[in-house]
Design a protein around this motif. Structure first.
Motif, PDB file in Angstrom:
ATOM      1  N   VAL A 128       4.188   9.294  23.751  1.00  0.00           N
ATOM      2  CA  VAL A 128       4.412   8.040  24.480  1.00  0.00           C
ATOM      3  C   VAL A 128       5.879   7.889  24.918  1.00  0.00           C
ATOM      4  O   VAL A 128       6.186   7.219  25.897  1.00  0.00           O
ATOM      5  CB  VAL A 128       3.961   6.836  23.622  1.00  0.00           C
ATOM      6  N   LEU A 168      -2.174   3.317   4.926  1.00  0.00           N
ATOM      7  CA  LEU A 168      -1.966   2.440   6.087  1.00  0.00           C
ATOM      8  C   LEU A 168      -2.955   2.804   7.194  1.00  0.00           C
ATOM      9  O   LEU A 168      -3.244   3.980   7.426  1.00  0.00           O
ATOM     10  CB  LEU A 168      -0.545   2.577   6.623  1.00  0.00           C
ATOM     11  N   TYR A 227      -3.636   2.417  11.283  1.00  0.00           N
ATOM     12  CA  TYR A 227      -2.891   2.084  12.498  1.00  0.00           C
ATOM     13  C   TYR A 227      -3.833   1.660  13.608  1.00  0.00           C
ATOM     14  O   TYR A 227      -4.841   2.327  13.850  1.00  0.00           O
ATOM     15  CB  TYR A 227      -2.078   3.292  12.972  1.00  0.00           C
ATOM     16  N   PRO A 228      -3.513   0.574  14.263  1.00  0.00           N
ATOM     17  CA  PRO A 228      -4.327   0.192  15.431  1.00  0.00           C
ATOM     18  C   PRO A 228      -4.142   1.254  16.516  1.00  0.00           C
ATOM     19  O   PRO A 228      -3.130   1.952  16.521  1.00  0.00           O
ATOM     20  CB  PRO A 228      -3.718  -1.142  15.865  1.00  0.00           C
ATOM     21  N   PRO A 229      -5.114   1.392  17.411  1.00  0.00           N
ATOM     22  CA  PRO A 229      -4.921   2.362  18.501  1.00  0.00           C
ATOM     23  C   PRO A 229      -3.705   1.946  19.329  1.00  0.00           C
ATOM     24  O   PRO A 229      -3.417   0.757  19.457  1.00  0.00           O
ATOM     25  CB  PRO A 229      -6.201   2.263  19.315  1.00  0.00           C
ATOM     26  N   LEU A 230      -3.015   2.932  19.871  1.00  0.00           N
ATOM     27  CA  LEU A 230      -1.820   2.643  20.667  1.00  0.00           C
ATOM     28  C   LEU A 230      -2.238   2.023  21.993  1.00  0.00           C
ATOM     29  O   LEU A 230      -3.195   2.472  22.624  1.00  0.00           O
ATOM     30  CB  LEU A 230      -1.031   3.927  20.916  1.00  0.00           C
ATOM     31  N   LYS A 231      -1.521   0.981  22.387  1.00  0.00           N
ATOM     32  CA  LYS A 231      -1.802   0.352  23.685  1.00  0.00           C
ATOM     33  C   LYS A 231      -1.753   1.369  24.805  1.00  0.00           C
ATOM     34  O   LYS A 231      -0.963   2.315  24.749  1.00  0.00           O
ATOM     35  CB  LYS A 231      -0.746  -0.717  23.962  1.00  0.00           C
ATOM     36  N   GLN A 232      -2.548   1.142  25.802  1.00  0.00           N
ATOM     37  CA  GLN A 232      -2.541   2.016  26.972  1.00  0.00           C
ATOM     38  C   GLN A 232      -1.145   2.025  27.600  1.00  0.00           C
ATOM     39  O   GLN A 232      -0.531   0.988  27.811  1.00  0.00           O
ATOM     40  CB  GLN A 232      -3.572   1.484  27.984  1.00  0.00           C
ATOM     41  N   VAL A 233      -0.643   3.216  27.873  1.00  0.00           N
ATOM     42  CA  VAL A 233       0.671   3.306  28.507  1.00  0.00           C
ATOM     43  C   VAL A 233       0.497   3.072  29.998  1.00  0.00           C
ATOM     44  O   VAL A 233      -0.385   3.647  30.629  1.00  0.00           O
ATOM     45  CB  VAL A 233       1.259   4.719  28.324  1.00  0.00           C
ATOM     46  N   TYR A 258       1.842   4.725   1.843  1.00  0.00           N
ATOM     47  CA  TYR A 258       1.861   5.049   3.275  1.00  0.00           C
ATOM     48  C   TYR A 258       0.591   5.782   3.698  1.00  0.00           C
ATOM     49  O   TYR A 258       0.155   5.721   4.832  1.00  0.00           O
ATOM     50  CB  TYR A 258       3.101   5.875   3.635  1.00  0.00           C
ATOM     51  N   PRO A 271       0.823  -1.204   0.000  1.00  0.00           N
ATOM     52  CA  PRO A 271       0.000   0.000   0.000  1.00  0.00           C
ATOM     53  C   PRO A 271       0.859   1.257   0.000  1.00  0.00           C
ATOM     54  O   PRO A 271       2.051   1.210   0.255  1.00  0.00           O
ATOM     55  CB  PRO A 271      -0.769  -0.117   1.315  1.00  0.00           C
ATOM     56  N   GLU A 286       0.986  16.846  15.311  1.00  0.00           N
ATOM     57  CA  GLU A 286       0.998  15.381  15.259  1.00  0.00           C
ATOM     58  C   GLU A 286       2.338  14.835  15.768  1.00  0.00           C
ATOM     59  O   GLU A 286       2.387  13.819  16.438  1.00  0.00           O
ATOM     60  CB  GLU A 286       0.772  14.906  13.818  1.00  0.00           C
ATOM     61  N   ASN A 293       1.967  12.330  18.660  1.00  0.00           N
ATOM     62  CA  ASN A 293       2.255  10.921  18.376  1.00  0.00           C
ATOM     63  C   ASN A 293       3.496  10.427  19.094  1.00  0.00           C
ATOM     64  O   ASN A 293       3.642   9.244  19.350  1.00  0.00           O
ATOM     65  CB  ASN A 293       2.395  10.703  16.871  1.00  0.00           C
ATOM     66  N   SER A 294       4.429  11.330  19.374  1.00  0.00           N
ATOM     67  CA  SER A 294       5.639  10.866  20.062  1.00  0.00           C
ATOM     68  C   SER A 294       5.513  11.015  21.580  1.00  0.00           C
ATOM     69  O   SER A 294       6.458  10.761  22.313  1.00  0.00           O
ATOM     70  CB  SER A 294       6.868  11.633  19.565  1.00  0.00           C
TER      71      SER A 294
END
Lengths: 698, 495
Positions: free
Chosen positions: A394, A34, A36-42, A31, A29, A387, A391-392
């Motif tokens: 985490v 694409l 993205y799955p949701p980010l796991k809970q921190v 980019y 594909p 963003e 996004n960073s």
């Protein structure tokens, strides 16, 4: 082989390379498509917090991944508390705290014992905090913790390690201009914050010569006490057991001190302009551009972060795109809104370019700066900048050590626990209008200071085409040689003049009997303002000045080493330049300075037929001109710290005060221009002044 | 002495345990095209670090093209036919047009003394226009923008003598994006803005080497110590080589060396190995298997006498003393590492204690067992910054006195045990960062054929004895293979 043939050969080889079997095409594909799955809970760990019996704050966080235990203590002090004449004191103290050993063990013994078990204990000094850290393999953590505690509570500051460090610092001063990359930032900070205070000054040879073991001990005692320390420990332990270990470890440490005052405020007013330090041995010009900025608390901080980021924050910023990618002028180029926790930071840009493109690069930076403060950034730019932060986000939580150190730092600087999340929310809300507004308000070209270090012989367009260029002299001052020529003849003549003056004033013994004095006067400043002033001196170095100005009262007090100011705006520790002025007042107080020949730490040399220069090891210096006929002091000339001004004070109207002659009129010239007149209403000598009286807050 | 024996034994156990524990976290596989993957699971936080280790470095730069490996590294951020362009067909056409003009310049330049500078100037104008046209189709820094706006951090790359490394980290829900971006840039890199980036690379050399007294000293040291082997060139290359790079040369270099069999990738963090493998096959499976790249044939001839080089520099002095040593596959490699630590690690190193602490003749003094890199025979390096008022000569003599002592007197058991303990502890301290792990495992896998060597090399350290130290010092730290480089202030050149 000529280049052309070489290329032909290579192209042939390339064609050969293409005969490899083509890989089966497999669709991938774009980019953009694409998902993205949701980010796991921190998982944000919650450090345990408690206070030891002796008042030390502790933060604990378990982390069982590796068999290590590590710690970091923050001590509320900093090189902002360095006395002006002993710059570097706190740094020397912090380093020798580690290398100088404890009462029981030398530093060298500790080095060997720690390294035998691959442990470490370190100590260092920053601007507004001191730190001590340790790292240990779990199994030998008792021994490392024990050493950590011994160094923190019983440092010995052995003289040989002070000497070693001082000689190393002298060497470092000599090397400070060898690496051109470090010069622009250093000079920029000096210009922005002022060279006469700890935010902007540099340590010179002269200051190191004034640092003695006793100073280190005093500095240590003042700041290293349990209530003034926060300790974070993380690693492979159980919280309950570690709490117990720390309670026991520090159970016998109970010293206390008054609360540490706030750090001095930033008082400098920067002189904008273009500055150039010439360095003939470089092919690039290194530059730093900046102005005073703000703190992390400022409401506009998030928007300013976004604005600076778009301007010069990463590989995708405008400065990189224009100056590196499109023009090919620079390898490194950046802009940053460098905010501090507790005092104004800087808005800063910097980088380096070949000598020939120096002026063009600075011009290109000006163009980009102007754009960002006059035109809204594009929606795409804003979105990508936000963003990038969001996004960073985490990565703020990717190790327990980061979380723990953040929690402690927020506590240290009095920030709310959820500061980071407030920041995150604020970033989400930043608009294009916000970016434009804050850029306009805070990126002010008229306030900018440009510092360039390079070889102007190689500049294409002269730097002067951007404006007046002020030279920066990188010459390293030699250790405090007195300005007067000191030989036996001038020393003898100086003492002669002083003796004559002592007799004219009423005799040396009479002067020596003065333990305290009070002077009440009225000052008529240039421009018509009248100021009522009372000055009280108490040997050896106490001084208090109460002034009544049209807008309110100002009181200043010092014990000779530190002090405070009380103004209509509030109460604060005495800023370094003011302290330096007060120390000058004490030094020049007539009964004191006229007995300079009795103090072996003072140098007295004749600088003329009727003039002497008196200087102290602490950097005080005054030139006194005597009246040829009476022998009385006619005038004093000295530098006023913080104002880059030469003051000439002329005495007249001498009257008798309890057996001494004292001047009742003083006229002030500042850099040769009239600056005011002082009329003394009265003196009181030996009235029994007490420290408690002088130091009492209004 | 029982206590001490215990002390050295316990970390040995620790390392063995660590390896057993650690092996469970590592998944290793190789794609049919030869690309090797190492996946390290660490689920502490939802983040992942990526490290692409390419087995190519400045030793592979073609003659007269020093710095080309580094130049390609910069081009690897310029995007692909779909990332970084506004109109690929037109951009490609205009990029090719640049080369046609550039060929004319080179044709004139190769006339040597008969070349016509005016003619060259005229074609340069044409060249500028051609470059401007191609640049007009560029979407600047698009590749970086995608990474940054998706939360990528720490993105950068480095070119060394023996390797080129590309690395950054993403939140773990962006793993697939990394696979897509990384595979695309090595499948179809577009060398756009080549001649602008050449200027940037040149600026990097000015900053790191030309404007730094230490940079210039190291450059002179290497060029003197090595006469034939490419370790004689700094990874950045020589100025005139950089100034004349051509795009087809860089493309050719890429084709030769960036074949999947020459690449190893480490991924560490919150990653599922099975999913990673699926994505590796999907994205990196696209890279065609290529022929094996050329290898370095030049072997440095034996040095037959001491060499000295003086570098004029208006700064405080620096001294570098380097001895020839074998490559990292030598049986003596571990002994040399231990020797270097005995000499200069921490506050207990012999050089630090004597020259810095006690005699105070040096502000800083240290050693490095392997310099500049280890795949080929290299140098055992000493580096000294004299204190103010103390000379190069004085420091050089003091250094030799220590070296001679190490050859004669065996170091104590305590000293050797201390160094071994520190080496073990430093391994443990390396295991707590995703980016560090991804990089270390790649490096060991490529350099030694097995990532586990990161752990098992401790066994080699354990076998080092005090006699070995004496033997190795006597064998390698000898005047005939020594090169000395130092700076001096030029006459009349004020500091």
């Amino acid at each position: 082989v000529t280049r052309r043939i070489a290329i032909a050969l290579m192209i042939a080889a390339g064609a050969f390379g293409q005969t490899r079997p083509a890989a089966a095409p497999s669709p991938v594909p774009s980019y953009k498509d694409l998902k993205y799955p949701p980010l796991k809970q921190v998982k944000i760990p919650e450090p345990a917090q408690f206070t030891l019996a002796n008042g030390m704050r502790v933060f604990l966080l378990e982390d069982h991944e590796l068999p290590l235990i590590q710690g970091l203590a923050l001590i509320r002090t900093g090189n902002l508390f360095d006395p002006p004449d002993k710059r570097g004191l706190s740094e020397v103290m912090a380093e020798v705290l580690r290398t100088g050993g404890t009462k029981a063990k030398t530093g060298d013994q500790i080095d060997e014992q720690l390294e035998n078990i691959a442990g470490s204990v370190e100590s260092s000094m920053d601007e507004s905090s001191a730190s001590m850290s340790f790292s240990a393999l779990k199994e030998s953590s008792d021994q490392v913790l024990g050493t950590f505690k011994d160094l923190m509570t019983q440092p010995e500051f052995r003289q040989d390690k002070i000497d070693l460090l001082i000689s190393q610092l002298h060497s470092s001063i000599e090397r400070r201009n060898d690496d051109p990359q470090s010069i622009p930032d250093r000079e920029l900070m000096s210009i922005l914050y002022g060279r006469d205070n700890s935010y902007g000054w540099t340590i010179e040879h002269e200051h190191l010569n004034h640092i003695h073991r006793e100073d280190l001990i005093q500095f240590y005692r003042r700041y290293y006490f349990p209530k003034n320390i926060m300790l974070a420990v993380y690693g492979d332990f159980s919280t309950a057991a570690m709490k117990d270990r720390l309670e026991k470890l520090f159970a016998d440490w109970h010293v206390d001190q008054p609360a540490v005052p706030p750090f001095p405020p930033v008082t400098a007013k920067a002189a904008s302009g273009i500055y150039l330090a010439e360095k003939p041995d470089v092919t690039q010009t290194f530059f730093a551009i900046g102005e005073l900025g703000g703190t992390l608390r400022d409401k506009d901080y998030p928007a300013l972060q976004v604005a600076a980021d778009i301007l010069g924050g990463g590989f995708t910023s405008r400065l990189v795109s224009e100056i590196r990618t499109k023009l090919g002028y620079a390898y490194q180029i950046y802009a940053s809104w460098a905010a501090n926790y507790d005092h104004p930071g800087t808005f800063r840009m910097g980088g380096s370019t070949k000598s020939a493109s120096t002026t063009e690069t600075l011009q290109a930076i000006n163009v980009e700066l102007e754009k960002v403060r006059t035109t809204e950034v594009t929606p795409l730019e804003l979105n990508e900048a936000k963003e990038s932060v969001l996004n960073s986000f985490v990565f703020f939580f990717d190790s327990p050590a980061k979380t723990l150190s953040r929690v402690m730092r927020y506590e240290y600087y009095g920030y709310p626990k959820d500061f980071l999340f407030t920041y995150q929310k604020a970033i989400e809300g930043v608009t294009r209008e916000d970016v434009l507004r804050v850029a306009k308000e805070h990126f002010r070209p008229e306030n900018l200071t440009f510092v360039a270090v390079g070889n102007p012989k190689g500049f294409g367009k002269p730097l002067a085409s951007l404006g007046k260029v002020n030279p920066i002299d990188l010459t390293i001052p030699e250790a405090g040689a007195p300005s007067g020529k000191s030989d036996p003849a001038t020393v003898a003549r100086g003492h002669e003049l002083l003796k004559r003056a002592q007799n004219a004033l009423g005799g040396a013994e009479k002067l020596a009997s003065v333990k305290d004095s009070t002077q009440v006067l009225e000052m008529a400043a240039q421009g018509g303002m009248k100021i009522k002033q009372s000055n009280r001196y108490l040997a050896p170095g106490y001084f208090r000045q109460d002034q009544e100005l049209p807008f309110g009262k100002i009181t200043a007090y010092t014990d000779g080493k530190m002090g405070w100011l009380s103004t209509p705006q509030g109460f604060m520790p005495m800023p370094a330049p003011v302290l330096k002025q007060a120390q000058g007042e004490v030094f020049r107080n007539l009964p004191h300075v006229m007995l300079a020949d009795r103090d072996p730490s003072l140098e007295v040399t004749a600088t003329g037929e009727n003039a002497v220069e008196i200087s102290s090891q602490d950097g005080e210096r005054v030139t006194i001109e005597f009246d040829a006929s009476t022998g009385l002091p006619a005038s004093e000339t000295y530098q006023q710290p913080g104002a880059a001004a030469k003051i000439e004070e002329t005495f007249s109207d001498w009257r008798d005060v309890e057996g001494l002659k004292m001047p009742f009129k003083m006229t002030l010239l500042q850099n040769g221009k009239p600056a005011g007149e002082l009329t003394v209403q009265g003196y009181k000598l030996n009235s029994g002044l007490k420290v408690e009286e002088l130091s009492k807050r209004p | 002495m029982k206590f001490r024996v215990l002390l050295c034994l316990f970390p040995a156990l620790l390392a063995a345990q660590s390896l057993q524990e650690f092996e469970k976290k590592v998944t290793e596989f190789t794609l049919p095209n030869g690309l090797h993957f190492l996946i390290i699971e660490r689920h502490e936080a939802p983040v992942v670090s990526f490290h692409t280790y390419v087995n190519v470095g400045s030793v592979d730069d073609p003659g007269g093209r020093t710095g080309l490996a580094h130049m390609f590294e910069h081009m690897a951020f310029k995007g692909t036919p779909t990332i970084g362009t506004k109109n690929w067909p037109l951009e490609k056409k205009s990029m090719d047009a640049i080369e046609v003009v550039y060929d004319k310049i080179d044709a004139e330049k190769r006339k040597g003394f008969q070349a016509d500078p005016k003619k060259i100037d005229a074609i340069e104008v044409e060249l500028k226009a051609a470059i401007a046209k191609a640049d007009s189709y560029v979407d600047e820094n698009a590749y970086d923008r995608i990474v940054e706006s998706n939360g990528g951090v720490g993105m950068n790359a480095s070119t060394a003598e023996d390797s080129t490394n590309y690395f950054y980290s993403f939140p773990s829900n962006r793993i697939e994006l990394w696979f897509l971006l990384e595979s695309s840039r090595f499948l179809q890199p577009v060398f756009r803005e080549f001649y602008k980036e050449r200027e940037v690379v040149r600026e990097e050399r000015r900053m790191r080497v030309e404007s730094s007294p230490q940079g210039r000293l190291v450059e002179a040291l290497l060029a003197t110590a090595f006469e034939a082997h490419p370790y004689r060139n700094m990874p950045g290359g020589w100025a005139s080589d950089i100034d004349n790079f051509r795009r087809p040369e860089a493309e050719q270099f890429y084709k030769q060396y960036y074949t999947p069999g020459n690449i190893t990738i480490g991924i560490a963090g919150d990653v599922n190995p099975a999913e990673a493998r699926r994505m590796a096959e999907k994205y990196f499976g696209r890279l065609p298997r290529g022929p094996l790249p050329p290898y370095v044939r030049t072997i440095e001839p034996a040095q037959e006498g001491e060499k000295r080089v003086a570098v004029s520099s208006p700064s405080e002095p620096f001294l570098a003393v380097a001895y020839k040593r074998p490559d990292q596959y030598s049986k003596d490699d571990a002994v040399l590492d231990v020797l270097s630590d005995i000499l200069s690690d921490g506050r207990t190193g012999l050089i630090y204690k004597e020259m810095v602490r006690d005699k105070k003749i040096a502000l800083a003094a240290g050693s490095q067992a392997t310099f500049p890199s280890g795949k080929y025979p290299s140098l055992f390096l000493f580096f000294v910054a004299p204190s103010t008022g103390h000379t190069i000569d004085e420091n050089e003599k003091a250094l030799y006195a220590i070296i001679e002592r190490v050859k004669k007197e065996k170091v104590t058991a305590e000293t050797i045990a201390r160094v071994k303990t520190k080496l073990r502890a430093s391994l443990i301290r390396k295991l707590d960062s995703n980016s560090g792990l991804a990089s270390e495992l790649c490096s060991y896998a490529v350099n030694y054929g097995d990532w586990k060597r990161l752990f098992t090399e401790l066994e080699d350290y354990d076998h080092v004895t005090a006699d070995d130290i004496v033997r190795v010092a006597k064998k390698y730290l000898i005047p005939t293979t020594r090169t000395i480089a130092y700076t001096y202030i030029p006459e009349g050149g004020a500091k």
